[in-house]
Scaffold this motif. Structure first.
Motif, PDB file in Angstrom:
ATOM      1  N   VAL A 131     132.724 -66.885   5.370  1.00 31.39           N
ATOM      2  CA  VAL A 131     131.998 -67.380   6.528  1.00 31.39           C
ATOM      3  C   VAL A 131     131.624 -66.185   7.391  1.00 31.39           C
ATOM      4  N   PRO A 132     130.360 -65.727   7.334  1.00 34.01           N
ATOM      5  CA  PRO A 132     129.966 -64.612   8.189  1.00 34.01           C
ATOM      6  C   PRO A 132     130.022 -65.020   9.658  1.00 34.01           C
ATOM      7  N   ILE A 133     130.614 -64.172  10.484  1.00 35.73           N
ATOM      8  CA  ILE A 133     130.786 -64.457  11.905  1.00 35.73           C
ATOM      9  C   ILE A 133     130.111 -63.359  12.711  1.00 35.73           C
ATOM     10  N   ILE A 134     129.218 -63.732  13.604  1.00 31.46           N
ATOM     11  CA  ILE A 134     128.611 -62.790  14.525  1.00 31.46           C
ATOM     12  C   ILE A 134     129.250 -63.045  15.890  1.00 31.46           C
ATOM     13  N   PRO A 135     130.133 -62.179  16.351  1.00 35.41           N
ATOM     14  CA  PRO A 135     130.876 -62.434  17.594  1.00 35.41           C
ATOM     15  C   PRO A 135     129.949 -62.501  18.798  1.00 35.41           C
ATOM     16  N   PRO A 136     130.339 -63.234  19.830  1.00 36.90           N
ATOM     17  CA  PRO A 136     129.535 -63.291  21.059  1.00 36.90           C
ATOM     18  C   PRO A 136     129.327 -61.890  21.636  1.00 36.90           C
ATOM     19  N   GLY A 137     128.104 -61.626  22.071  1.00 37.29           N
ATOM     20  CA  GLY A 137     127.766 -60.333  22.629  1.00 37.29           C
ATOM     21  C   GLY A 137     127.191 -59.354  21.626  1.00 37.29           C
ATOM     22  N   ARG A 138     127.273 -59.674  20.333  1.00 32.56           N
ATOM     23  CA  ARG A 138     126.762 -58.773  19.299  1.00 32.56           C
ATOM     24  C   ARG A 138     125.495 -59.308  18.633  1.00 32.56           C
ATOM     25  N   GLU A 139     124.914 -60.377  19.200  1.00 31.73           N
ATOM     26  CA  GLU A 139     123.764 -61.009  18.563  1.00 31.73           C
ATOM     27  C   GLU A 139     122.564 -60.054  18.477  1.00 31.73           C
ATOM     28  N   ARG A 140     122.253 -59.386  19.576  1.00 30.50           N
ATOM     29  CA  ARG A 140     121.064 -58.524  19.581  1.00 30.50           C
ATOM     30  C   ARG A 140     121.228 -57.353  18.626  1.00 30.50           C
ATOM     31  N   GLN A 141     122.424 -56.786  18.587  1.00 27.01           N
ATOM     32  CA  GLN A 141     122.684 -55.683  17.668  1.00 27.01           C
ATOM     33  C   GLN A 141     122.547 -56.132  16.221  1.00 27.01           C
ATOM     34  N   PHE A 142     122.996 -57.337  15.936  1.00 26.19           N
ATOM     35  CA  PHE A 142     122.911 -57.857  14.575  1.00 26.19           C
ATOM     36  C   PHE A 142     121.455 -58.078  14.153  1.00 26.19           C
ATOM     37  N   LEU A 143     120.646 -58.654  15.053  1.00 22.38           N
ATOM     38  CA  LEU A 143     119.270 -58.993  14.706  1.00 22.38           C
ATOM     39  C   LEU A 143     118.337 -57.797  14.704  1.00 22.38           C
ATOM     40  N   ARG A 144     118.661 -56.755  15.476  1.00 26.54           N
ATOM     41  CA  ARG A 144     117.711 -55.672  15.748  1.00 26.54           C
ATOM     42  C   ARG A 144     116.979 -55.151  14.507  1.00 26.54           C
ATOM     43  N   PRO A 145     117.648 -54.803  13.395  1.00 23.69           N
ATOM     44  CA  PRO A 145     116.905 -54.215  12.268  1.00 23.69           C
ATOM     45  C   PRO A 145     116.286 -55.229  11.315  1.00 23.69           C
ATOM     46  N   LEU A 146     116.485 -56.520  11.556  1.00 20.36           N
ATOM     47  CA  LEU A 146     116.096 -57.537  10.580  1.00 20.36           C
ATOM     48  C   LEU A 146     114.639 -57.962  10.759  1.00 20.36           C
ATOM     49  N   SER A 147     114.057 -58.428   9.657  1.00 17.21           N
ATOM     50  CA  SER A 147     112.657 -58.851   9.648  1.00 17.21           C
ATOM     51  C   SER A 147     112.469 -60.130  10.456  1.00 17.21           C
ATOM     52  N   LEU A 148     111.317 -60.257  11.094  1.00 16.68           N
ATOM     53  CA  LEU A 148     110.984 -61.464  11.839  1.00 16.68           C
ATOM     54  C   LEU A 148     110.729 -62.652  10.921  1.00 16.68           C
ATOM     55  N   TYR A 192     110.009 -66.489  22.428  1.00 20.84           N
ATOM     56  CA  TYR A 192     110.108 -65.577  21.293  1.00 20.84           C
ATOM     57  C   TYR A 192     110.944 -64.353  21.669  1.00 20.84           C
ATOM     58  N   ARG A 193     110.731 -63.846  22.863  1.00 19.88           N
ATOM     59  CA  ARG A 193     111.457 -62.638  23.281  1.00 19.88           C
ATOM     60  C   ARG A 193     112.949 -62.922  23.423  1.00 19.88           C
ATOM     61  N   LEU A 194     113.302 -64.102  23.950  1.00 17.11           N
ATOM     62  CA  LEU A 194     114.713 -64.465  24.062  1.00 17.11           C
ATOM     63  C   LEU A 194     115.354 -64.594  22.679  1.00 17.11           C
ATOM     64  N   LEU A 195     114.655 -65.261  21.759  1.00 18.50           N
ATOM     65  CA  LEU A 195     115.202 -65.420  20.415  1.00 18.50           C
ATOM     66  C   LEU A 195     115.376 -64.067  19.736  1.00 18.50           C
ATOM     67  N   ALA A 196     114.419 -63.152  19.938  1.00 17.62           N
ATOM     68  CA  ALA A 196     114.513 -61.827  19.325  1.00 17.62           C
ATOM     69  C   ALA A 196     115.720 -61.062  19.835  1.00 17.62           C
ATOM     70  N   ALA A 197     116.160 -61.388  21.051  1.00 17.48           N
ATOM     71  CA  ALA A 197     117.347 -60.747  21.616  1.00 17.48           C
ATOM     72  C   ALA A 197     118.630 -61.503  21.279  1.00 17.48           C
ATOM     73  N   GLY A 198     118.520 -62.569  20.481  1.00 16.62           N
ATOM     74  CA  GLY A 198     119.701 -63.329  20.082  1.00 16.62           C
ATOM     75  C   GLY A 198     120.131 -64.361  21.089  1.00 16.62           C
ATOM     76  N   ILE A 199     119.262 -64.689  22.049  1.00 14.83           N
ATOM     77  CA  ILE A 199     119.580 -65.691  23.068  1.00 14.83           C
ATOM     78  C   ILE A 199     118.912 -67.001  22.668  1.00 14.83           C
ATOM     79  N   ASP A 200     119.693 -67.925  22.176  1.00 10.05           N
ATOM     80  CA  ASP A 200     119.172 -69.197  21.667  1.00 10.05           C
ATOM     81  C   ASP A 200     119.959 -70.319  22.327  1.00 10.05           C
ATOM     82  N   ALA A 201     119.369 -70.906  23.372  1.00  9.83           N
ATOM     83  CA  ALA A 201     120.077 -71.925  24.155  1.00  9.83           C
ATOM     84  C   ALA A 201     119.805 -73.338  23.666  1.00  9.83           C
ATOM     85  N   ARG A 202     119.130 -73.495  22.541  1.00 13.08           N
ATOM     86  CA  ARG A 202     118.839 -74.840  22.051  1.00 13.08           C
ATOM     87  C   ARG A 202     120.123 -75.544  21.637  1.00 13.08           C
ATOM     88  N   ARG A 203     120.304 -76.748  22.125  1.00  6.93           N
ATOM     89  CA  ARG A 203     121.497 -77.514  21.795  1.00  6.93           C
ATOM     90  C   ARG A 203     121.321 -78.250  20.464  1.00  6.93           C
TER      91      ARG A 203
END
Length: 251
Positions: A131-148, A192-203
């Motif tokens: 189960v891959p886990i992306i800890p809170p606070g590391r979302e932007r770092q995780f997404l940064r190099p990945l393709s859109l 789009y900019r929020l999602l790119a930074a790993g901020i996804d507030a959708r419930r």
């Protein structure tokens, strides 16, 4: 995900898909055959949490909100879901844990494709299905190099504009000033900019199974007698039973 790694993507014709994955086995999508399994998987997840929904347009992918707690507690729940699906249906499922939908789904797909550079996921290697886990606070770092390409719900016309703008990764999109994105894409540019930074507030929505199987017809006779109504009911019942038999269900 294995086919996507070869260049297959949603919306391609079978002819184009075979050019990328000549050795793949293509199976026609039969919604009525798969729906009972979708319902059972959703039901199994619903036993863990009331908030379960499918990914729009992809009935084999689910989001589940597991509550607020430690990553260790979330990992146990995620593993419990994977084990329940395997034990009940004989299907191998994959799960990812994160604070939002985009990051969680991207984490799973990256793990499957072996895209793990630049970030350390924290799976339990002793388990058959990590189960891959992306800890809170590391979302932007995780997404940064990945393709859109992982941003699944971007409008197609907006996606076509990314290349000429030189935007190919989450990090590049997150670095663009919000004003410029709004000018280019309209109000959705902020999102789009929020999602790119790993901020996804959708419930995650509460689990809502598909409606029960039904059949209907309109009686055009002015005065329908009981034998005629009995015939109509028998016809409706036969239609429903035929659908149940075809989809492997019972009632």
């Amino acid at each position: 995900p294995e086919a996507e790694a070869l260049g297959v993507c949603a919306g391609q014709s079978w002819r184009h898909a075979r050019r990328h994955a000549a050795g793949a086995i293509f199976i026609p999508y039969e919604r009525l055959r798969y729906r009972p399994f979708t319902e059972r998987i959703g039901g199994l997840l619903h036993e863990l949490t009331p908030w379960v929904e499918t990914l729009p347009g992809s009935e084999e992918e689910f989001f589940a909100f597991l509550g607020v707690g430690s990553p260790e507690e979330g990992e146990l729940l995620a593993r419990g879901a994977v084990d329940a699906i395997r034990d009940a249906l004989g299907l191998e499922a994959r799960a990812g844990l994160a604070t939002g939908k985009v990051v969680a789904r991207t984490g799973v797909r990256c793990w499957v494709l072996g895209v793990r550079d630049g970030f350390s996921l924290t799976p339990n290697t002793q388990h058959l299905t990590p189960v891959p886990i992306i800890p809170p606070g590391r979302e932007r770092q995780f997404l940064r190099p990945l393709s859109l390409d992982y941003l699944w719900d971007m409008a197609p016309e907006h996606r076509r504009r990314l290349g000429p703008l030189g935007l190919r990764t989450f990090g590049q999109l997150a670095a663009v000033p919000q004003r410029l994105l709004v000018e280019q894409f309209g109000p959705v540019g902020r999102w789009y900019r929020l999602l790119a930074a790993g901020i996804d507030a959708r419930r995650v929505k509460p689990w809502a199974p598909h409606p029960t199987i039904s059949s209907r017809l309109i009686v055009e006779e002015d005065e329908a007698d009981l034998p005629l109504l009995d015939g109509y009911l028998e016809l409706l019942a036969r239609r429903v039973s035929d659908t149940l038999i075809a989809t492997g269900q019972y009632a």
